[in-house]
Scaffold this motif. Structure first.
Motif, PDB file in Angstrom:
ATOM      1  N   MET A   1     -46.211 -28.135 -45.049  1.00  0.00           N
ATOM      2  CA  MET A   1     -46.788 -28.042 -46.395  1.00  0.00           C
ATOM      3  C   MET A   1     -47.895 -26.994 -46.443  1.00  0.00           C
ATOM      4  O   MET A   1     -48.001 -26.205 -47.382  1.00  0.00           O
ATOM      5  CB  MET A   1     -47.326 -29.412 -46.815  1.00  0.00           C
ATOM      6  N   THR A   2     -48.740 -26.975 -45.390  1.00  0.00           N
ATOM      7  CA  THR A   2     -49.830 -25.991 -45.333  1.00  0.00           C
ATOM      8  C   THR A   2     -49.271 -24.582 -45.276  1.00  0.00           C
ATOM      9  O   THR A   2     -49.813 -23.660 -45.899  1.00  0.00           O
ATOM     10  CB  THR A   2     -50.712 -26.262 -44.118  1.00  0.00           C
ATOM     11  N   LEU A   3     -48.175 -24.374 -44.539  1.00  0.00           N
ATOM     12  CA  LEU A   3     -47.555 -23.070 -44.431  1.00  0.00           C
ATOM     13  C   LEU A   3     -47.014 -22.604 -45.780  1.00  0.00           C
ATOM     14  O   LEU A   3     -47.127 -21.421 -46.145  1.00  0.00           O
ATOM     15  CB  LEU A   3     -46.426 -23.123 -43.404  1.00  0.00           C
ATOM     16  N   PHE A   4     -46.451 -23.516 -46.537  1.00  0.00           N
ATOM     17  CA  PHE A   4     -45.942 -23.168 -47.859  1.00  0.00           C
ATOM     18  C   PHE A   4     -47.085 -22.742 -48.784  1.00  0.00           C
ATOM     19  O   PHE A   4     -46.959 -21.787 -49.553  1.00  0.00           O
ATOM     20  CB  PHE A   4     -45.191 -24.353 -48.471  1.00  0.00           C
ATOM     21  N   ILE A   5     -48.211 -23.463 -48.692  1.00  0.00           N
ATOM     22  CA  ILE A   5     -49.371 -23.097 -49.525  1.00  0.00           C
ATOM     23  C   ILE A   5     -49.851 -21.696 -49.178  1.00  0.00           C
ATOM     24  O   ILE A   5     -50.163 -20.884 -50.059  1.00  0.00           O
ATOM     25  CB  ILE A   5     -50.506 -24.121 -49.347  1.00  0.00           C
ATOM     26  N   ALA A   6     -49.923 -21.381 -47.877  1.00  0.00           N
ATOM     27  CA  ALA A   6     -50.342 -20.040 -47.463  1.00  0.00           C
ATOM     28  C   ALA A   6     -49.374 -18.985 -47.986  1.00  0.00           C
ATOM     29  O   ALA A   6     -49.792 -17.907 -48.434  1.00  0.00           O
ATOM     30  CB  ALA A   6     -50.429 -19.974 -45.940  1.00  0.00           C
ATOM     31  N   PHE A   7     -48.060 -19.301 -47.934  1.00  0.00           N
ATOM     32  CA  PHE A   7     -47.067 -18.361 -48.429  1.00  0.00           C
ATOM     33  C   PHE A   7     -47.233 -18.134 -49.935  1.00  0.00           C
ATOM     34  O   PHE A   7     -47.216 -16.988 -50.414  1.00  0.00           O
ATOM     35  CB  PHE A   7     -45.664 -18.898 -48.139  1.00  0.00           C
ATOM     36  N   GLU A   8     -47.423 -19.211 -50.667  1.00  0.00           N
ATOM     37  CA  GLU A   8     -47.574 -19.083 -52.119  1.00  0.00           C
ATOM     38  C   GLU A   8     -48.850 -18.311 -52.475  1.00  0.00           C
ATOM     39  O   GLU A   8     -48.866 -17.488 -53.400  1.00  0.00           O
ATOM     40  CB  GLU A   8     -47.604 -20.462 -52.773  1.00  0.00           C
ATOM     41  N   ILE A   9     -49.926 -18.542 -51.720  1.00  0.00           N
ATOM     42  CA  ILE A   9     -51.173 -17.800 -51.976  1.00  0.00           C
ATOM     43  C   ILE A   9     -50.952 -16.299 -51.735  1.00  0.00           C
ATOM     44  O   ILE A   9     -51.417 -15.452 -52.512  1.00  0.00           O
ATOM     45  CB  ILE A   9     -52.303 -18.330 -51.074  1.00  0.00           C
ATOM     46  N   ALA A  10     -50.230 -15.970 -50.649  1.00  0.00           N
ATOM     47  CA  ALA A  10     -49.953 -14.561 -50.346  1.00  0.00           C
ATOM     48  C   ALA A  10     -49.152 -13.909 -51.468  1.00  0.00           C
ATOM     49  O   ALA A  10     -49.421 -12.765 -51.869  1.00  0.00           O
ATOM     50  CB  ALA A  10     -49.214 -14.437 -49.023  1.00  0.00           C
ATOM     51  N   ILE A  11     -48.153 -14.646 -52.004  1.00  0.00           N
ATOM     52  CA  ILE A  11     -47.350 -14.092 -53.092  1.00  0.00           C
ATOM     53  C   ILE A  11     -48.190 -13.934 -54.354  1.00  0.00           C
ATOM     54  O   ILE A  11     -48.091 -12.933 -55.074  1.00  0.00           O
ATOM     55  CB  ILE A  11     -46.126 -14.992 -53.351  1.00  0.00           C
ATOM     56  N   TRP A  12     -49.046 -14.929 -54.634  1.00  0.00           N
ATOM     57  CA  TRP A  12     -49.935 -14.828 -55.799  1.00  0.00           C
ATOM     58  C   TRP A  12     -50.870 -13.627 -55.675  1.00  0.00           C
ATOM     59  O   TRP A  12     -51.064 -12.865 -56.623  1.00  0.00           O
ATOM     60  CB  TRP A  12     -50.756 -16.118 -55.954  1.00  0.00           C
ATOM     61  N   VAL A  13     -51.459 -13.466 -54.509  1.00  0.00           N
ATOM     62  CA  VAL A  13     -52.380 -12.344 -54.300  1.00  0.00           C
ATOM     63  C   VAL A  13     -51.652 -11.009 -54.489  1.00  0.00           C
ATOM     64  O   VAL A  13     -52.175 -10.080 -55.121  1.00  0.00           O
ATOM     65  CB  VAL A  13     -53.010 -12.422 -52.898  1.00  0.00           C
ATOM     66  N   THR A  14     -50.426 -10.901 -53.958  1.00  0.00           N
ATOM     67  CA  THR A  14     -49.658  -9.668 -54.115  1.00  0.00           C
ATOM     68  C   THR A  14     -49.355  -9.397 -55.585  1.00  0.00           C
ATOM     69  O   THR A  14     -49.434  -8.249 -56.055  1.00  0.00           O
ATOM     70  CB  THR A  14     -48.347  -9.744 -53.322  1.00  0.00           C
ATOM     71  N   SER A  15     -49.012 -10.458 -56.326  1.00  0.00           N
ATOM     72  CA  SER A  15     -48.704 -10.297 -57.747  1.00  0.00           C
ATOM     73  C   SER A  15     -49.913  -9.801 -58.521  1.00  0.00           C
ATOM     74  O   SER A  15     -49.827  -8.849 -59.302  1.00  0.00           O
ATOM     75  CB  SER A  15     -48.226 -11.631 -58.326  1.00  0.00           C
ATOM     76  N   VAL A  16     -51.033 -10.450 -58.301  1.00  0.00           N
ATOM     77  CA  VAL A  16     -52.253 -10.052 -59.022  1.00  0.00           C
ATOM     78  C   VAL A  16     -52.673  -8.642 -58.630  1.00  0.00           C
ATOM     79  O   VAL A  16     -53.041  -7.819 -59.481  1.00  0.00           O
ATOM     80  CB  VAL A  16     -53.377 -11.069 -58.753  1.00  0.00           C
ATOM     81  N   CYS A  17     -52.602  -8.336 -57.328  1.00  0.00           N
ATOM     82  CA  CYS A  17     -52.957  -6.992 -56.870  1.00  0.00           C
ATOM     83  C   CYS A  17     -52.044  -5.937 -57.485  1.00  0.00           C
ATOM     84  O   CYS A  17     -52.492  -4.845 -57.862  1.00  0.00           O
ATOM     85  CB  CYS A  17     -52.883  -6.910 -55.345  1.00  0.00           C
ATOM     86  N   GLY A  18     -50.742  -6.258 -57.596  1.00  0.00           N
ATOM     87  CA  GLY A  18     -49.813  -5.308 -58.184  1.00  0.00           C
ATOM     88  C   GLY A  18     -50.172  -4.979 -59.624  1.00  0.00           C
ATOM     89  O   GLY A  18     -50.148  -3.821 -60.043  1.00  0.00           O
ATOM     90  N   VAL A  19     -50.510  -6.004 -60.413  1.00  0.00           N
ATOM     91  CA  VAL A  19     -50.883  -5.771 -61.815  1.00  0.00           C
ATOM     92  C   VAL A  19     -52.177  -4.961 -61.907  1.00  0.00           C
ATOM     93  O   VAL A  19     -52.284  -3.993 -62.672  1.00  0.00           O
ATOM     94  CB  VAL A  19     -51.026  -7.114 -62.553  1.00  0.00           C
ATOM     95  N   LEU A  20     -53.182  -5.367 -61.111  1.00  0.00           N
ATOM     96  CA  LEU A  20     -54.472  -4.665 -61.163  1.00  0.00           C
ATOM     97  C   LEU A  20     -54.344  -3.220 -60.687  1.00  0.00           C
ATOM     98  O   LEU A  20     -54.904  -2.295 -61.293  1.00  0.00           O
ATOM     99  CB  LEU A  20     -55.503  -5.412 -60.318  1.00  0.00           C
ATOM    100  N   VAL A  21     -53.608  -3.021 -59.582  1.00  0.00           N
ATOM    101  CA  VAL A  21     -53.427  -1.666 -59.066  1.00  0.00           C
ATOM    102  C   VAL A  21     -52.651  -0.811 -60.063  1.00  0.00           C
ATOM    103  O   VAL A  21     -52.977   0.360 -60.292  1.00  0.00           O
ATOM    104  CB  VAL A  21     -52.715  -1.697 -57.700  1.00  0.00           C
ATOM    105  N   GLY A  22     -51.615  -1.384 -60.684  1.00  0.00           N
ATOM    106  CA  GLY A  22     -50.857  -0.643 -61.681  1.00  0.00           C
ATOM    107  C   GLY A  22     -51.721  -0.215 -62.854  1.00  0.00           C
ATOM    108  O   GLY A  22     -51.670   0.934 -63.301  1.00  0.00           O
ATOM    109  N   ALA A  23     -52.559  -1.144 -63.361  1.00  0.00           N
ATOM    110  CA  ALA A  23     -53.456  -0.800 -64.473  1.00  0.00           C
ATOM    111  C   ALA A  23     -54.459   0.274 -64.059  1.00  0.00           C
ATOM    112  O   ALA A  23     -54.750   1.198 -64.831  1.00  0.00           O
ATOM    113  CB  ALA A  23     -54.178  -2.061 -64.953  1.00  0.00           C
TER     114      ALA A  23
END
Length: 629
Positions: A1-23
């Motif tokens: 379960m902890t590993l899944f949370i880390a994976f989801e956080i990494a995907i969230w961070v990548t998503s947010v970074c992609g939007v911010l970097v694109g802007a």
């Protein structure tokens, strides 16, 4: 379960970074098409990550659509690569054709995406504790193959650019290839489940780093702000890792030192608390630093605007006197008290001053008389001294380049005029001699008129030879007053009032014959304008100013034409008095340049016309040496 949370956080961070970097890329690259295309790549990567998050939260339709839009990501990258590579010296017409037809490639990618969605080219498998994870089915092989093909094509364009470009562009492309290898390693784990390899995609935990490193590799040589941000980000990351290690060790050893309560606190909580403390400290640090600087160094206001202002003003100096005066004014204005800056061995006239010295290791600036100054003022002096020493070195290089350019122009001048003057001497003096002999038996009045014109022509030839020939200086001590007296004894002063104000002891190092020619030309020029006017007066004065002898020849004749510029006045045939050769002032300037002196025309000394000569008391050549100019 902890590993899944880390994976989801990494995907969230990548998503947010992609939007911010694109802007951010769209904002910074308003006029750069390549950065806009890279912004599209960042946004598509963010959407791709959102597709994973949608599957995690049972939004299967949305997740499939976003993940099957995968081909658009390398399409944007291909567009960026073409625009990034195809500029400057490496411009290729066929790349421009592809860039103009990128719409067809985008259309093809959109068609592949629509066919993949319509045909159901993706499925899900249970991974990470039963959570759904995307996999390609047999129809999805087309989608995956096209994506790989476009990605390889984009990196092929970059390879072409690496071979064609040089400098920062080549370094950027090399950095992108390194990041591409890192991205390939991370992306490989994404397709493992599609091939039946049910292994947790550990590399995808580091997915946020790929996008940031890619953008940094592209813009680090174009936008300086990115390097500053990267420096701070690396520092923050290093501090986080250090804190993580320290907390892990402290949590392990705390029980041995009687701190049993800490052993029951989870390590991740201790780490989180430490990061919060670090964040607060980083936030208040600039403010606390300013407060402590005001307490320890009261009165010292040194910030980027002040330092930039100092640099800009000091860069305007074109001579040593300008630099010293400008530096003294800046420092006096900042400290609100008189400050002087003097070269070594100069007599300081201010109670607070900076001594400037050239040493074997460079320029050295030392504040003096600072015992009664506050710590803040001392700090200001130290910072200013460091900046001023740098400007001294820069001015020295600038003056050396100017001197080299002057010598180059002089050599070119000698080559052009030397042959001309020799030809004139040969071609003109022979017929002049014949005319002189032919006029021997002429009537007295005619003979006198002919001889006057022959003398004038001979003087023109002589002046041309002096101006165009090489000056050889024999340095010796020259008494200025004695020199001027000798000059006046051979000139026709008629009814002109001559005033001489020169101390008998005033001497300089120079060539007595060349300096005599300077005074003959200047005084004779002044006499020519005042000789025939009522109340004509010429004043010759000289005095020492620091390390220079200043000689001024005033006359109350008519002022010079205002349309003649200062620099043009000393050029040949610009200002020509009646009966003159048009070379007198040009010859004066040549001789003054040879002595490392300055000749100028002034109108601010109470006389209609003044010519000022500044001669160094001790020129660069030692007494008795010979200088060729």
């Amino acid at each position: 379960m902890t590993l899944f949370i880390a994976f989801e956080i990494a995907i969230w961070v990548t998503s947010v970074c992609g939007v911010l970097v694109g802007a951010w890329l769209v904002w910074r690259g308003r006029k750069q098409g390549d950065l806009k295309a890279l912004a599209g790549f960042a946004v598509m990567m963010a959407l791709w990550c959102f597709g994973h998050l949608a599957l995690f939260h049972n939004l299967q339709t949305l997740g499939m659509v976003l993940l099957l839009a995968n081909p658009l990501m390398p399409t944007f990258f291909l567009h960026f690569a073409i625009l990034f590579v195809n500029e400057g010296a490496a411009w290729r017409p066929w790349l421009s054709i592809i860039a103009r037809n990128m719409g067809w490639i985008y259309a093809t990618s959109v068609l592949i995406v629509l066919l993949s969605i319509w045909g159901g080219a993706g499925d899900t498998v249970a991974l990470m504790g039963g959570r759904p994870f995307f996999v390609f089915n047999e129809l999805g092989a087309v989608n995956l193959g096209y994506t790989i093909f476009i990605g390889v094509l984009g990196h092929g364009v970059l390879l072409l650019g690496w071979r064609q470009h040089t400098g920062n562009k080549k370094r950027s492309i090399l950095a992108m290839f390194g990041v591409a290898a890192w991205g390939l390693l991370l992306a490989t784990s994404f397709v493992f489940p599609s091939f039946g390899i049910n292994v947790f995609p550990y590399p995808m935990l580091l997915l946020p780093s790929y996008l940031l490193l890619l953008v940094y590799g592209v813009v680090r040589y174009q936008i300086l702000d990115v390097n500053r941000f990267a420096n701070r980000a690396l520092l923050a990351l290093a501090m986080m890792l250090v804190i993580l290690c320290v907390i892990a060790v402290f949590g392990t050893l705390s029980g041995r030192f009687g701190l049993q309560a800490l052993t029951t606190v989870p390590v991740w909580q201790l780490w989180l608390y430490s990061l919060v403390v670090l964040l607060v400290a980083a936030t208040v640090y600039p403010w606390l630093r300013r407060v402590t600087e005001r307490l320890v160094f009261p009165g010292a206001v040194l910030n980027e605007s002040v330092l930039e202002s100092w640099n800009l003003e000091l860069n305007k100096a074109e001579s040593w006197s300008d630099l010293l005066n400008q530096g003294g004014q800046l420092l006096a204005h900042h400290l609100r008290q008189p400050v002087g800056i003097y070269m070594q061995d100069s007599d300081a006239s201010e109670p607070l001053y900076l001594s400037v010295e050239k040493t074997a290791n460079g320029w050295y600036v030392q504040p003096s008389q600072t015992e009664d100054l506050s710590p803040g003022m001392r700090l200001t002096l130290e910072v200013f001294s460091s900046i001023f020493a740098t400007k001294c070195a820069a001015l020295e290089r600038s003056l050396a380049l100017a001197e080299a350019e002057r010598k180059r122009l002089d050599e070119q001048h000698l080559v052009e005029l030397g042959s001309l003057s020799a030809a004139m001497a040969h071609e003109l003096r022979n017929p002049l001699n014949i005319i002189s002999m032919a006029s021997y038996n002429s009537p007295p009045e005619t003979k006198r008129h002919i001889q006057e014109q022959l003398t004038r022509a001979d003087r023109l030839v002589s002046d041309m030879l002096v101006y165009s020939g090489k000056l050889t200086l024999q340095y010796q001590s020259v008494a200025i007053k004695s020199l001027v007296t000798n000059v006046l004894s051979v000139l026709n002063m008629e009814s002109v009032l001559i005033t001489v104000q020169i101390p008998p002891e005033l001497e300089v190092q120079g060539d007595i014959h060349r300096l005599q020619q300077v005074f003959i030309n200047l005084i004779d020029n002044a006499l020519a304008y005042v000789r025939n006017q009522e109340g004509g007066s010429v004043c010759i004065e000289a005095h020492m100013e620091q390390d220079a002898c200043v000689c001024r020849i005033h006359n109350n004749g008519p002022a010079l034409d205002a349309s003649i510029k200062q620099d043009d006045l000393f050029r040949p045939f610009v200002s020509k008095r009646p009966g003159g050769s048009g070379l007198g002032l040009a010859i004066v300037r040549r001789i003054m340049d040879a002595h490392h002196g300055i000749i100028s025309h002034r109108e601010d000394l109470g006389w209609p016309v003044t010519f000022e000569c500044r001669l160094p008391k001790s020129p660069q050549q030692a007494s008795g040496e010979t200088s060729h100019v």
